[in-house]
Design a protein around this motif. Structure first.
Motif, PDB file in Angstrom:
ATOM      1  N   TRP A 191     -32.474 -14.722   7.473  1.00 20.89           N
ATOM      2  CA  TRP A 191     -33.044 -14.429   8.782  1.00 20.89           C
ATOM      3  C   TRP A 191     -33.908 -15.584   9.271  1.00 20.89           C
ATOM      4  O   TRP A 191     -33.816 -16.010  10.425  1.00 20.89           O
ATOM      5  CB  TRP A 191     -33.854 -13.127   8.716  1.00 20.89           C
ATOM      6  CG  TRP A 191     -34.368 -12.731  10.065  1.00 20.89           C
ATOM      7  CD1 TRP A 191     -35.659 -12.748  10.479  1.00 20.89           C
ATOM      8  CD2 TRP A 191     -33.582 -12.300  11.190  1.00 20.89           C
ATOM      9  NE1 TRP A 191     -35.744 -12.355  11.793  1.00 20.89           N
ATOM     10  CE2 TRP A 191     -34.482 -12.072  12.247  1.00 20.89           C
ATOM     11  CE3 TRP A 191     -32.221 -12.087  11.394  1.00 20.89           C
ATOM     12  CZ2 TRP A 191     -34.064 -11.631  13.503  1.00 20.89           C
ATOM     13  CZ3 TRP A 191     -31.799 -11.655  12.648  1.00 20.89           C
ATOM     14  CH2 TRP A 191     -32.720 -11.429  13.680  1.00 20.89           C
ATOM     15  N   GLN A 192     -34.719 -16.119   8.352  1.00 22.17           N
ATOM     16  CA  GLN A 192     -35.578 -17.252   8.722  1.00 22.17           C
ATOM     17  C   GLN A 192     -34.733 -18.450   9.140  1.00 22.17           C
ATOM     18  O   GLN A 192     -35.048 -19.170  10.085  1.00 22.17           O
ATOM     19  CB  GLN A 192     -36.480 -17.653   7.555  1.00 22.17           C
ATOM     20  CG  GLN A 192     -37.697 -16.762   7.413  1.00 22.17           C
ATOM     21  CD  GLN A 192     -38.257 -16.793   6.000  1.00 22.17           C
ATOM     22  OE1 GLN A 192     -37.959 -17.719   5.249  1.00 22.17           O
ATOM     23  NE2 GLN A 192     -39.033 -15.790   5.637  1.00 22.17           N
ATOM     24  N   ASP A 194     -33.442 -17.790  12.591  1.00 22.82           N
ATOM     25  CA  ASP A 194     -34.570 -17.789  13.519  1.00 22.82           C
ATOM     26  C   ASP A 194     -34.970 -19.220  13.860  1.00 22.82           C
ATOM     27  O   ASP A 194     -35.205 -19.569  15.018  1.00 22.82           O
ATOM     28  CB  ASP A 194     -35.755 -17.094  12.833  1.00 22.82           C
ATOM     29  CG  ASP A 194     -36.289 -15.979  13.707  1.00 22.82           C
ATOM     30  OD1 ASP A 194     -35.550 -15.541  14.612  1.00 22.82           O
ATOM     31  OD2 ASP A 194     -37.441 -15.554  13.477  1.00 22.82           O
ATOM     32  N   LYS A 195     -35.024 -20.038  12.815  1.00 23.48           N
ATOM     33  CA  LYS A 195     -35.394 -21.437  12.994  1.00 23.48           C
ATOM     34  C   LYS A 195     -34.297 -22.174  13.768  1.00 23.48           C
ATOM     35  O   LYS A 195     -34.576 -22.996  14.646  1.00 23.48           O
ATOM     36  CB  LYS A 195     -35.584 -22.065  11.606  1.00 23.48           C
ATOM     37  CG  LYS A 195     -36.457 -23.282  11.626  1.00 23.48           C
ATOM     38  CD  LYS A 195     -36.896 -23.659  10.218  1.00 23.48           C
ATOM     39  CE  LYS A 195     -36.687 -25.149  10.021  1.00 23.48           C
ATOM     40  NZ  LYS A 195     -36.238 -25.533   8.705  1.00 23.48           N
ATOM     41  N   THR A 206     -32.254 -21.171  16.067  1.00 25.65           N
ATOM     42  CA  THR A 206     -32.167 -20.923  17.513  1.00 25.65           C
ATOM     43  C   THR A 206     -33.518 -21.032  18.217  1.00 25.65           C
ATOM     44  O   THR A 206     -33.633 -20.724  19.395  1.00 25.65           O
ATOM     45  CB  THR A 206     -31.587 -19.516  17.782  1.00 25.65           C
ATOM     46  OG1 THR A 206     -32.402 -18.551  17.108  1.00 25.65           O
ATOM     47  CG2 THR A 206     -30.174 -19.385  17.273  1.00 25.65           C
ATOM     48  N   LYS A 207     -34.527 -21.457  17.459  1.00 22.92           N
ATOM     49  CA  LYS A 207     -35.885 -21.513  18.002  1.00 22.92           C
ATOM     50  C   LYS A 207     -35.965 -22.317  19.304  1.00 22.92           C
ATOM     51  O   LYS A 207     -36.658 -21.931  20.237  1.00 22.92           O
ATOM     52  CB  LYS A 207     -36.806 -22.124  16.935  1.00 22.92           C
ATOM     53  CG  LYS A 207     -38.275 -21.835  17.134  1.00 22.92           C
ATOM     54  CD  LYS A 207     -39.094 -22.381  15.994  1.00 22.92           C
ATOM     55  CE  LYS A 207     -39.133 -23.840  16.127  1.00 22.92           C
ATOM     56  NZ  LYS A 207     -39.412 -24.794  15.249  1.00 22.92           N
ATOM     57  N   LYS A 222     -36.779 -13.987  21.621  1.00 21.28           N
ATOM     58  CA  LYS A 222     -35.952 -14.492  20.524  1.00 21.28           C
ATOM     59  C   LYS A 222     -34.897 -13.487  20.076  1.00 21.28           C
ATOM     60  O   LYS A 222     -33.831 -13.895  19.602  1.00 21.28           O
ATOM     61  CB  LYS A 222     -36.806 -14.998  19.361  1.00 21.28           C
ATOM     62  CG  LYS A 222     -37.503 -13.974  18.546  1.00 21.28           C
ATOM     63  CD  LYS A 222     -38.323 -14.709  17.491  1.00 21.28           C
ATOM     64  CE  LYS A 222     -39.101 -13.730  16.707  1.00 21.28           C
ATOM     65  NZ  LYS A 222     -38.943 -13.396  15.457  1.00 21.28           N
ATOM     66  N   THR A 223     -35.153 -12.213  20.264  1.00 17.59           N
ATOM     67  CA  THR A 223     -34.115 -11.229  19.937  1.00 17.59           C
ATOM     68  C   THR A 223     -32.943 -11.361  20.907  1.00 17.59           C
ATOM     69  O   THR A 223     -31.783 -11.267  20.514  1.00 17.59           O
ATOM     70  CB  THR A 223     -34.703  -9.812  19.988  1.00 17.59           C
ATOM     71  OG1 THR A 223     -35.735  -9.750  19.012  1.00 17.59           O
ATOM     72  CG2 THR A 223     -33.657  -8.761  19.661  1.00 17.59           C
ATOM     73  N   ASN A 236     -31.004 -14.519  19.909  1.00 19.29           N
ATOM     74  CA  ASN A 236     -30.155 -14.297  18.735  1.00 19.29           C
ATOM     75  C   ASN A 236     -29.007 -13.345  19.028  1.00 19.29           C
ATOM     76  O   ASN A 236     -27.923 -13.482  18.470  1.00 19.29           O
ATOM     77  CB  ASN A 236     -30.993 -13.779  17.562  1.00 19.29           C
ATOM     78  CG  ASN A 236     -31.674 -14.923  16.836  1.00 19.29           C
ATOM     79  OD1 ASN A 236     -31.171 -16.040  16.854  1.00 19.29           O
ATOM     80  ND2 ASN A 236     -32.803 -14.651  16.213  1.00 19.29           N
ATOM     81  N   LYS A 290     -36.084  -7.004  11.980  1.00 23.16           N
ATOM     82  CA  LYS A 290     -35.266  -8.110  12.497  1.00 23.16           C
ATOM     83  C   LYS A 290     -34.417  -7.655  13.668  1.00 23.16           C
ATOM     84  O   LYS A 290     -33.960  -6.525  13.695  1.00 23.16           O
ATOM     85  CB  LYS A 290     -34.353  -8.616  11.388  1.00 23.16           C
ATOM     86  CG  LYS A 290     -35.105  -9.188  10.207  1.00 23.16           C
ATOM     87  CD  LYS A 290     -34.194  -9.319   9.006  1.00 23.16           C
ATOM     88  CE  LYS A 290     -35.003  -9.641   7.758  1.00 23.16           C
ATOM     89  NZ  LYS A 290     -34.259  -9.265   6.551  1.00 23.16           N
ATOM     90  N   LEU A 291     -34.193  -8.560  14.588  1.00 23.15           N
ATOM     91  CA  LEU A 291     -33.391  -8.279  15.764  1.00 23.15           C
ATOM     92  C   LEU A 291     -33.926  -7.067  16.537  1.00 23.15           C
ATOM     93  O   LEU A 291     -33.169  -6.256  17.060  1.00 23.15           O
ATOM     94  CB  LEU A 291     -31.922  -8.065  15.365  1.00 23.15           C
ATOM     95  CG  LEU A 291     -30.859  -8.554  16.358  1.00 23.15           C
ATOM     96  CD1 LEU A 291     -30.949 -10.057  16.578  1.00 23.15           C
ATOM     97  CD2 LEU A 291     -29.458  -8.210  15.874  1.00 23.15           C
TER      98      LEU A 291
END
Ligand code: SF4
Ligand code: SF4
Lengths: 315, 53
Positions: A195-196, A199-200, A202-203, A239-240, A243, B47-48
């Motif tokens: 997940w990290q 996340d990183k 697409t930051k 950010k959700t 993603n 998450k998400l």
């Protein structure tokens, strides 16, 4: 490369002169060194504008839809596979296309090359496997093989799969024991690290959609991210939402992506969007023995039912 | 889809696929029980998830 360029011009001129095609879609010089852009030419005198080199990283299959009359298109290995996907998905009939195949020697990672310079590159040229670069402060001679794009390093279909003409001899194809090392690396992480990682990744995404626009298989008249009724995903920088965009776009490409790298090539933020699509390519390969764009007679696995489809995920 | 979610770090046990006919009440109950147990064991998902605040 010069022999390729000459042959591309010669074939294009012949096709336009004989009126066999109304247009040729190829690459032309961009506005910066190390940049090329797609071009459609219809006049004989314009064939001189056509070029080909190691910076032609976009996918020309993206520009073959919605033309009137027969068109010619320059196709590297990956472009040709996306042309097949277009034909299979009824985006263009085979008869409307004249495919000028280019046995591909790989495209270069421009970001990696640019990172060697503190200032702007003002000149780029190449001589077989040597790249020559110049900025105001220095000159570099590089071995092209050290600066190939990640997808080109792993490419197993450099030769066009389908073509009417070839601009040079076919090149040797590589076979890889581990064709998806990058995917495996992520698979071996635990859930939180994965997940990290994403996340990183697409930051810095600014949601310009250049990746989607450059993608030959993202041709929906209205992309789900642009729809407003219903609105599937928020449009801002949350950010959700970012993603979700990447996750869903990748899924729409499942079993259709040829890993041509056009998305990464187009991204202004240097995001390796392929981290999403590559997982699905690996799954397609392992679960369905499928690589996209190799066969005019087969539909992509998620588009066709077979009694042998793996279904152990359904309880 | 489950595979890609898992690849992004959404635990496999949060995503379930099932085919249940409207006549299969007991199967429905069993599946829902199993899902609840697995998801409870993982705890709340962070998450998400969109934060509207
Ligand atoms: S993916 Fe293969 S065919 Fe496409 S540009 Fe790279 S080496 Fe050439
Ligand atoms: S091209 Fe890059 S910045 Fe633009 S939407 Fe795609 S990943 Fe985001």
């Amino acid at each position: 490369m010069d022999t390729y360029i000459n042959k591309i011009r010669e074939l294009s001129l012949k096709l336009l002169k004989k009126k066999e095609v109304v247009k040729v879609i190829g690459f032309t010089k961009g506005t910066l060194p190390m940049a090329t852009s797609p071009i459609a030419i219809s006049l004989e005198q314009d064939v001189e504008k056509l070029i080909f080199n190691s910076t032609c990283g976009l996918n020309l299959a993206n520009y073959i839809r919605n033309h009137k009359g027969k068109i010619a298109v320059i196709a590297k290995g990956c472009d040709s596979r996306n042309i097949i996907t277009h034909i299979v998905e009824n985006q263009i009939p085979r008869e409307q296309l004249h495919i000028i195949g280019v046995p591909c020697k790989g495209m270069i990672d421009k970001t990696k090359v640019a990172s060697l310079f503190d200032d702007d590159i003002i000149e780029f040229s190449e001589d077989n496997d040597t790249l020559l670069l110049k900025s105001s402060s220095k000159e570099e001679r590089l071995n092209k093989q050290d600066y190939l794009r990640e997808n080109c390093k792993l490419c197993m279909h450099k030769n066009p799969v389908i073509y009417d003409d070839l601009v040079g001899d076919l090149v040797d194809e590589q076979t890889l024991d581990t064709p998806y090392p990058d995917v495996e690396q992520i698979e071996n992480m635990d859930a939180d690290t994965k997940w990290q990682h994403f996340d990183k990744l697409t930051k810095n995404c600014i949601r310009c959609y250049a990746c989607r626009n450059a993608c030959p298989i993202c041709y929906c008249p209205t992309c789900f991210v642009d729809e407003s009724g219903p609105q599937w995903v928020g449009k801002g920088q949350d950010k959700t939402d970012v993603n979700t965009f990447h996750f869903l776009r990748a899924f729409h490409c499942a079993g259709r992506c040829t890993d041509c790298g056009a998305c990464v090539e187009a991204c202004p933020m240097d995001i390796n969007v392929r981290d999403f699509t590559r997982k699905l390519n690996k799954d397609s390969f392992e679960l369905f023995e499928w690589e996209a764009g190799l066969d005019l007679t087969k539909r992509p696995p998620l588009d066709a039912y077979s009694p042998n489809d793996p279904n152990d995920f359904i309880k | 889809m489950g595979n890609l979610l898992e690849h992004m770090g959404i635990e496999r046990d949060r995503v379930h696929f099932s085919w249940i006919s409207s006549a299969e009440a007991t199967k429905f109950v069993d599946v829902v029980k199993e899902i609840s147990e697995k998801v409870r064991a993982l705890g709340p998902n962070k998450k998400l998830v969109k934060d509207y605040n």
